[in-house]
Motif scaffolding. Sequence first.
Motif, PDB file in Angstrom:
ATOM      1  N   ILE A   1      -3.905   5.299  -7.796  1.00  7.97           N
ATOM      2  CA  ILE A   1      -3.593   4.812  -6.452  1.00  7.97           C
ATOM      3  C   ILE A   1      -2.757   3.538  -6.454  1.00  7.97           C
ATOM      4  O   ILE A   1      -2.163   3.189  -5.429  1.00  7.97           O
ATOM      5  N   ASP A   2      -2.713   2.840  -7.586  1.00  7.13           N
ATOM      6  CA  ASP A   2      -1.727   1.780  -7.778  1.00  7.13           C
ATOM      7  C   ASP A   2      -1.558   1.570  -9.272  1.00  7.13           C
ATOM      8  O   ASP A   2      -2.153   2.287 -10.075  1.00  7.13           O
TER       9      ASP A   2
ATOM     10  N   MET B   1       0.825  -1.201   0.000  1.00 12.13           N
ATOM     11  CA  MET B   1       0.000   0.000   0.000  1.00 12.13           C
ATOM     12  C   MET B   1       0.867   1.261   0.000  1.00 12.13           C
ATOM     13  O   MET B   1       2.060   1.188   0.329  1.00 12.13           O
ATOM     14  N   SER B   2       0.290   2.391  -0.315  1.00  9.91           N
ATOM     15  CA  SER B   2       1.058   3.617  -0.518  1.00  9.91           C
ATOM     16  C   SER B   2       0.666   4.717   0.459  1.00  9.91           C
ATOM     17  O   SER B   2      -0.348   4.621   1.163  1.00  9.91           O
ATOM     18  N   THR B   3       1.483   5.768   0.474  1.00  8.56           N
ATOM     19  CA  THR B   3       1.198   6.957   1.275  1.00  8.56           C
ATOM     20  C   THR B   3       0.906   8.122   0.334  1.00  8.56           C
ATOM     21  O   THR B   3       1.674   8.366  -0.611  1.00  8.56           O
ATOM     22  N   PHE B   4      -0.186   8.825   0.600  1.00  4.94           N
ATOM     23  CA  PHE B   4      -0.616   9.925  -0.256  1.00  4.94           C
ATOM     24  C   PHE B   4      -0.841  11.183   0.568  1.00  4.94           C
ATOM     25  O   PHE B   4      -1.229  11.109   1.742  1.00  4.94           O
ATOM     26  N   ALA B   5      -0.626  12.330  -0.066  1.00  7.05           N
ATOM     27  CA  ALA B   5      -1.019  13.612   0.519  1.00  7.05           C
ATOM     28  C   ALA B   5      -2.291  14.076  -0.173  1.00  7.05           C
ATOM     29  O   ALA B   5      -2.402  13.974  -1.405  1.00  7.05           O
ATOM     30  N   MET B   6      -3.251  14.559   0.604  1.00  7.69           N
ATOM     31  CA  MET B   6      -4.503  15.039   0.040  1.00  7.69           C
ATOM     32  C   MET B   6      -5.234  15.926   1.039  1.00  7.69           C
ATOM     33  O   MET B   6      -4.919  15.943   2.230  1.00  7.69           O
ATOM     34  N   SER B   7      -6.197  16.667   0.542  1.00  3.77           N
ATOM     35  CA  SER B   7      -7.000  17.555   1.372  1.00  3.77           C
ATOM     36  C   SER B   7      -7.975  16.761   2.253  1.00  3.77           C
ATOM     37  O   SER B   7      -8.453  15.693   1.863  1.00  3.77           O
ATOM     38  N   ASP B   8      -8.259  17.333   3.422  1.00  2.00           N
ATOM     39  CA  ASP B   8      -9.282  16.725   4.286  1.00  2.00           C
ATOM     40  C   ASP B   8     -10.539  17.585   4.352  1.00  2.00           C
ATOM     41  O   ASP B   8     -11.320  17.465   5.285  1.00  2.00           O
ATOM     42  N   LYS B   9     -10.724  18.439   3.345  1.00  2.14           N
ATOM     43  CA  LYS B   9     -11.921  19.275   3.335  1.00  2.14           C
ATOM     44  C   LYS B   9     -13.179  18.424   3.354  1.00  2.14           C
ATOM     45  O   LYS B   9     -14.182  18.778   3.980  1.00  2.14           O
TER      46      LYS B   9
ATOM     47  N   GLU C   1      -8.229   5.638   2.873  1.00  2.00           N
ATOM     48  CA  GLU C   1      -7.702   4.853   3.993  1.00  2.00           C
ATOM     49  C   GLU C   1      -8.351   3.479   4.063  1.00  2.00           C
ATOM     50  O   GLU C   1      -7.683   2.492   4.398  1.00  2.00           O
ATOM     51  N   ASN C   2      -9.629   3.399   3.731  1.00  2.00           N
ATOM     52  CA  ASN C   2     -10.333   2.116   3.761  1.00  2.00           C
ATOM     53  C   ASN C   2      -9.815   1.140   2.703  1.00  2.00           C
ATOM     54  O   ASN C   2     -10.048  -0.066   2.802  1.00  2.00           O
ATOM     55  N   LEU C   3      -9.117   1.683   1.697  1.00  2.00           N
ATOM     56  CA  LEU C   3      -8.497   0.821   0.691  1.00  2.00           C
ATOM     57  C   LEU C   3      -7.129   0.322   1.153  1.00  2.00           C
ATOM     58  O   LEU C   3      -6.458  -0.410   0.433  1.00  2.00           O
ATOM     59  N   GLY C   4      -6.719   0.744   2.359  1.00  2.00           N
ATOM     60  CA  GLY C   4      -5.470   0.272   2.946  1.00  2.00           C
ATOM     61  C   GLY C   4      -4.305   1.228   2.824  1.00  2.00           C
ATOM     62  O   GLY C   4      -3.187   0.908   3.243  1.00  2.00           O
ATOM     63  N   HIS C   5      -4.542   2.429   2.282  1.00  2.00           N
ATOM     64  CA  HIS C   5      -3.469   3.395   2.092  1.00  2.00           C
ATOM     65  C   HIS C   5      -3.345   4.332   3.299  1.00  2.00           C
ATOM     66  O   HIS C   5      -4.270   4.461   4.102  1.00  2.00           O
ATOM     67  N   THR C   6      -2.197   4.973   3.408  1.00  2.00           N
ATOM     68  CA  THR C   6      -1.955   5.974   4.449  1.00  2.00           C
ATOM     69  C   THR C   6      -2.142   7.365   3.848  1.00  2.00           C
ATOM     70  O   THR C   6      -1.664   7.633   2.735  1.00  2.00           O
ATOM     71  N   VAL C   7      -2.819   8.238   4.571  1.00  2.00           N
ATOM     72  CA  VAL C   7      -3.063   9.596   4.086  1.00  2.00           C
ATOM     73  C   VAL C   7      -2.373  10.606   4.989  1.00  2.00           C
ATOM     74  O   VAL C   7      -2.500  10.564   6.215  1.00  2.00           O
ATOM     75  N   ILE C   8      -1.601  11.502   4.372  1.00  2.00           N
ATOM     76  CA  ILE C   8      -1.043  12.661   5.053  1.00  2.00           C
ATOM     77  C   ILE C   8      -1.855  13.867   4.610  1.00  2.00           C
ATOM     78  O   ILE C   8      -2.012  14.114   3.412  1.00  2.00           O
ATOM     79  N   ILE C   9      -2.393  14.596   5.572  1.00  2.00           N
ATOM     80  CA  ILE C   9      -3.265  15.721   5.247  1.00  2.00           C
ATOM     81  C   ILE C   9      -2.435  16.898   4.732  1.00  2.00           C
ATOM     82  O   ILE C   9      -1.411  17.254   5.310  1.00  2.00           O
ATOM     83  N   SER C  10      -2.886  17.480   3.644  1.00  2.00           N
ATOM     84  CA  SER C  10      -2.202  18.627   3.058  1.00  2.00           C
ATOM     85  C   SER C  10      -2.244  19.818   4.005  1.00  2.00           C
ATOM     86  O   SER C  10      -2.980  19.840   4.992  1.00  2.00           O
ATOM     87  N   ASP C  11      -1.445  20.834   3.694  1.00  2.00           N
ATOM     88  CA  ASP C  11      -1.382  22.044   4.506  1.00  2.00           C
ATOM     89  C   ASP C  11      -2.528  22.988   4.131  1.00  2.00           C
ATOM     90  O   ASP C  11      -3.307  22.706   3.215  1.00  2.00           O
ATOM     91  N   THR C  12      -2.604  24.110   4.829  1.00  2.00           N
ATOM     92  CA  THR C  12      -3.546  25.178   4.483  1.00  2.00           C
ATOM     93  C   THR C  12      -2.726  26.414   4.130  1.00  2.00           C
ATOM     94  O   THR C  12      -2.049  26.983   4.987  1.00  2.00           O
ATOM     95  N   VAL C  13      -2.748  26.787   2.845  1.00  2.00           N
ATOM     96  CA  VAL C  13      -1.993  27.943   2.378  1.00  2.00           C
ATOM     97  C   VAL C  13      -2.943  29.136   2.367  1.00  2.00           C
ATOM     98  O   VAL C  13      -3.715  29.339   1.435  1.00  2.00           O
ATOM     99  N   GLU C  14      -2.896  29.916   3.433  1.00  2.00           N
ATOM    100  CA  GLU C  14      -3.913  30.943   3.653  1.00  2.00           C
ATOM    101  C   GLU C  14      -3.868  32.077   2.643  1.00  2.00           C
ATOM    102  O   GLU C  14      -4.867  32.764   2.441  1.00  2.00           O
TER     103      GLU C  14
END
Length: 232
Positions: free
Chosen positions: A181-182, A1-9, A18-31
Amino acid sequence: MSTFAMSDKYRCFVNGIENLGHTVIISDTVEIFPFPEQKHADMQILPINDKIFILNECTALAEKLLNERLIFCNKKVGKKYPGNILLNFLFLNNTLYGKLSAIDKNLLDYCKENSIRTVDINQGYARCSTFVLNNNAVITSDLSIEKALKNDGVEVLLISSGNIVLEGYNYGFIGGAGGKIDDNTVAFFGKIQNHPDYILIKKFCKRHNVTIKVICKNMPLTDIGGIVKIAN
């Protein structure tokens, strides 16, 4: 499985990945960005080979990534176009496509130093506008991207613009509405079946042996700034 960056909006999209087994890193907020773009991962980071280019403003995201892989931008990002597209470039087949007049100097220097070809196109949101199936096939609604990639031997499915939700704008881009995603699977954020070109998209994916996963079928197809692969 992989690690991805994406928005949590939209949390349901994160949960779906995540339910597909991947790890998610939440993106930043560029104000400094317009509100609809503030959490878009495809405007904040750009992985190329073993490096990850990142906006100076993304300090929280940088803390979550491996420092030895990071290359920060040469200058601060701008509030408006084209100052906001320092990293909005498509990297495919050792070629970087985008609006070269707006590229960050550190990114351009890296390309020169590592024999990465650059191709100038009119579309400033090159990455947002392109949905990559593999190195030989992409989907876009942009004519300048279609022309550049076809010239390089990439098969391009040209779809109609619009029909993708991006709150605050008339519509979003297909590249921001999902991603690979793969090796043989792509994910779309929301019900891609409602897109007027869905049958063409489905056939194009099938021809390239790519399976479609729909994340949150009760949501409209939505541009959240894509999904950026960080690690396997």
